[in-house]
Design a protein around this motif. Structure first.
Motif, PDB file in Angstrom:
ATOM      1  N   VAL A 129       0.673  -1.163  -0.016  1.00 43.72           N
ATOM      2  CA  VAL A 129      -0.043   0.109  -0.081  1.00 43.72           C
ATOM      3  C   VAL A 129       0.776   1.217  -0.032  1.00 43.72           C
ATOM      4  O   VAL A 129       1.937   1.382   0.511  1.00 43.72           O
ATOM      5  N   ASP A 130       0.499   2.334  -0.550  1.00 46.14           N
ATOM      6  CA  ASP A 130       1.219   3.505  -0.682  1.00 46.14           C
ATOM      7  C   ASP A 130       1.078   4.444   0.617  1.00 46.14           C
ATOM      8  O   ASP A 130       1.940   5.053   1.109  1.00 46.14           O
ATOM      9  N   THR A 131      -0.078   4.562   1.139  1.00 45.40           N
ATOM     10  CA  THR A 131      -0.406   5.280   2.283  1.00 45.40           C
ATOM     11  C   THR A 131      -1.298   4.409   3.253  1.00 45.40           C
ATOM     12  O   THR A 131      -1.942   3.544   3.221  1.00 45.40           O
ATOM     13  N   LEU A 132      -0.833   4.790   4.791  1.00 44.84           N
ATOM     14  CA  LEU A 132      -1.762   4.185   5.813  1.00 44.84           C
ATOM     15  C   LEU A 132      -2.313   5.140   6.656  1.00 44.84           C
ATOM     16  O   LEU A 132      -1.921   6.119   7.016  1.00 44.84           O
ATOM     17  N   MET A 133      -3.697   5.150   6.625  1.00 47.77           N
ATOM     18  CA  MET A 133      -4.512   6.283   7.285  1.00 47.77           C
ATOM     19  C   MET A 133      -4.791   5.749   8.826  1.00 47.77           C
ATOM     20  O   MET A 133      -5.475   4.675   8.917  1.00 47.77           O
ATOM     21  N   ILE A 134      -4.446   6.493   9.720  1.00 48.01           N
ATOM     22  CA  ILE A 134      -4.664   6.117  11.352  1.00 48.01           C
ATOM     23  C   ILE A 134      -5.675   7.216  11.828  1.00 48.01           C
ATOM     24  O   ILE A 134      -5.557   8.100  11.799  1.00 48.01           O
ATOM     25  N   GLU A 135      -6.688   6.665  12.163  1.00 44.65           N
ATOM     26  CA  GLU A 135      -7.788   7.479  13.028  1.00 44.65           C
ATOM     27  C   GLU A 135      -7.122   7.718  14.388  1.00 44.65           C
ATOM     28  O   GLU A 135      -6.380   7.376  14.887  1.00 44.65           O
ATOM     29  N   LYS A 136      -7.810   8.823  14.935  1.00 45.44           N
ATOM     30  CA  LYS A 136      -7.520   9.436  16.036  1.00 45.44           C
ATOM     31  C   LYS A 136      -7.638   8.279  17.232  1.00 45.44           C
ATOM     32  O   LYS A 136      -6.952   8.231  18.175  1.00 45.44           O
ATOM     33  N   ASN A 137      -8.632   7.500  17.286  1.00 46.41           N
ATOM     34  CA  ASN A 137      -8.786   6.551  18.389  1.00 46.41           C
ATOM     35  C   ASN A 137      -7.870   5.384  18.297  1.00 46.41           C
ATOM     36  O   ASN A 137      -7.661   4.711  19.379  1.00 46.41           O
ATOM     37  N   ASP A 138      -7.127   5.196  17.092  1.00 45.24           N
ATOM     38  CA  ASP A 138      -5.871   4.255  16.969  1.00 45.24           C
ATOM     39  C   ASP A 138      -4.564   4.761  17.031  1.00 45.24           C
ATOM     40  O   ASP A 138      -3.872   4.028  17.165  1.00 45.24           O
ATOM     41  N   PHE A 139      -4.489   6.021  17.236  1.00 40.21           N
ATOM     42  CA  PHE A 139      -3.312   6.702  17.115  1.00 40.21           C
ATOM     43  C   PHE A 139      -2.194   6.119  18.330  1.00 40.21           C
ATOM     44  O   PHE A 139      -1.017   5.716  18.221  1.00 40.21           O
ATOM     45  N   MET A 140      -2.703   5.967  19.708  1.00 42.09           N
ATOM     46  CA  MET A 140      -1.654   5.691  20.813  1.00 42.09           C
ATOM     47  C   MET A 140      -1.286   4.174  20.542  1.00 42.09           C
ATOM     48  O   MET A 140      -0.136   4.201  20.844  1.00 42.09           O
ATOM     49  N   THR A 141      -2.181   3.358  20.042  1.00 40.58           N
ATOM     50  CA  THR A 141      -1.672   1.831  19.832  1.00 40.58           C
ATOM     51  C   THR A 141      -0.878   1.843  18.897  1.00 40.58           C
ATOM     52  O   THR A 141       0.214   1.262  18.704  1.00 40.58           O
ATOM     53  N   PHE A 142      -0.989   2.693  17.539  1.00 39.61           N
ATOM     54  CA  PHE A 142      -0.236   2.658  16.328  1.00 39.61           C
ATOM     55  C   PHE A 142       1.061   3.404  16.628  1.00 39.61           C
ATOM     56  O   PHE A 142       2.311   2.583  16.384  1.00 39.61           O
ATOM     57  N   PHE A 190       6.930   3.320  17.270  1.00 38.39           N
ATOM     58  CA  PHE A 190       8.202   3.553  17.971  1.00 38.39           C
ATOM     59  C   PHE A 190       9.029   2.376  18.138  1.00 38.39           C
ATOM     60  O   PHE A 190      10.204   2.643  18.214  1.00 38.39           O
ATOM     61  N   SER A 191       8.645   1.127  18.446  1.00 37.22           N
ATOM     62  CA  SER A 191       9.382   0.064  18.584  1.00 37.22           C
ATOM     63  C   SER A 191       9.902  -0.506  17.248  1.00 37.22           C
ATOM     64  O   SER A 191      10.739  -1.638  17.396  1.00 37.22           O
ATOM     65  N   HIS A 192       9.410  -0.126  16.040  1.00 37.14           N
ATOM     66  CA  HIS A 192       9.851  -0.684  14.627  1.00 37.14           C
ATOM     67  C   HIS A 192      11.359  -0.223  14.313  1.00 37.14           C
ATOM     68  O   HIS A 192      11.487   1.028  14.536  1.00 37.14           O
ATOM     69  N   GLU A 193      11.963  -0.951  13.815  1.00 31.61           N
ATOM     70  CA  GLU A 193      13.347  -0.668  13.243  1.00 31.61           C
ATOM     71  C   GLU A 193      13.331   0.062  12.153  1.00 31.61           C
ATOM     72  O   GLU A 193      14.401   0.853  11.884  1.00 31.61           O
ATOM     73  N   GLU A 194      12.305   0.502  11.553  1.00 30.82           N
ATOM     74  CA  GLU A 194      12.345   1.149  10.143  1.00 30.82           C
ATOM     75  C   GLU A 194      11.404   2.628  10.610  1.00 30.82           C
ATOM     76  O   GLU A 194      11.051   3.265   9.778  1.00 30.82           O
ATOM     77  N   LYS A 195      11.326   2.879  11.883  1.00 36.29           N
ATOM     78  CA  LYS A 195      10.719   4.199  12.390  1.00 36.29           C
ATOM     79  C   LYS A 195      11.184   5.354  11.500  1.00 36.29           C
ATOM     80  O   LYS A 195      10.268   6.456  11.228  1.00 36.29           O
ATOM     81  N   GLU A 196      12.420   5.538  11.225  1.00 39.15           N
ATOM     82  CA  GLU A 196      12.747   6.772  10.732  1.00 39.15           C
ATOM     83  C   GLU A 196      12.437   6.982   9.325  1.00 39.15           C
ATOM     84  O   GLU A 196      12.327   7.975   8.878  1.00 39.15           O
ATOM     85  N   SER A 197      11.930   5.693   8.703  1.00 39.39           N
ATOM     86  CA  SER A 197      11.569   5.816   7.211  1.00 39.39           C
ATOM     87  C   SER A 197       9.999   5.960   7.107  1.00 39.39           C
ATOM     88  O   SER A 197       9.508   6.127   5.957  1.00 39.39           O
ATOM     89  N   ILE A 198       9.247   5.876   8.303  1.00 39.86           N
ATOM     90  CA  ILE A 198       7.814   5.862   8.221  1.00 39.86           C
ATOM     91  C   ILE A 198       7.303   7.361   9.133  1.00 39.86           C
ATOM     92  O   ILE A 198       7.563   7.754   9.840  1.00 39.86           O
ATOM     93  N   VAL A 199       6.843   8.129   7.865  1.00 39.22           N
ATOM     94  CA  VAL A 199       6.560   9.667   8.103  1.00 39.22           C
ATOM     95  C   VAL A 199       5.082   9.695   8.146  1.00 39.22           C
ATOM     96  O   VAL A 199       4.456   9.276   7.195  1.00 39.22           O
TER      97      VAL A 199
END
Length: 61
Positions: A18-31, A36-45
């Motif tokens: 997928v090209d994009t990932l939409m996160i809703e307000k109520n899922d933000f803290m879980t996401f 934050f713990s993902h090794e690729e976090k610097e590339s996820i904007v």
């Protein structure tokens, strides 16, 4: 969404399924915890949108 669904969606983003990932307000803290713990976090904007939605894109190195 469940934590496992969010993790799977993030993996799809990183793998280019997928090209994009939409996160809703109520899922933000879980996401955020998964991101934050993902090794690729610097590339996820994220880009904040209206009403607490955030769209994430993957930038390969």
């Amino acid at each position: 969404m469940t934590k496992e669904e969010l993790r799977e969606n993030l993996n799809q983003l990183i793998q280019g399924e997928v090209d994009t990932l939409m996160i809703e307000k109520n899922d933000f803290m879980t996401f955020r915890e998964i991101w934050f713990s993902h090794e690729e976090k610097e590339s996820i904007v994220g880009e904040a949108l209206h009403n607490g939605k955030i769209i994430y894109r993957y930038r390969s190195k």
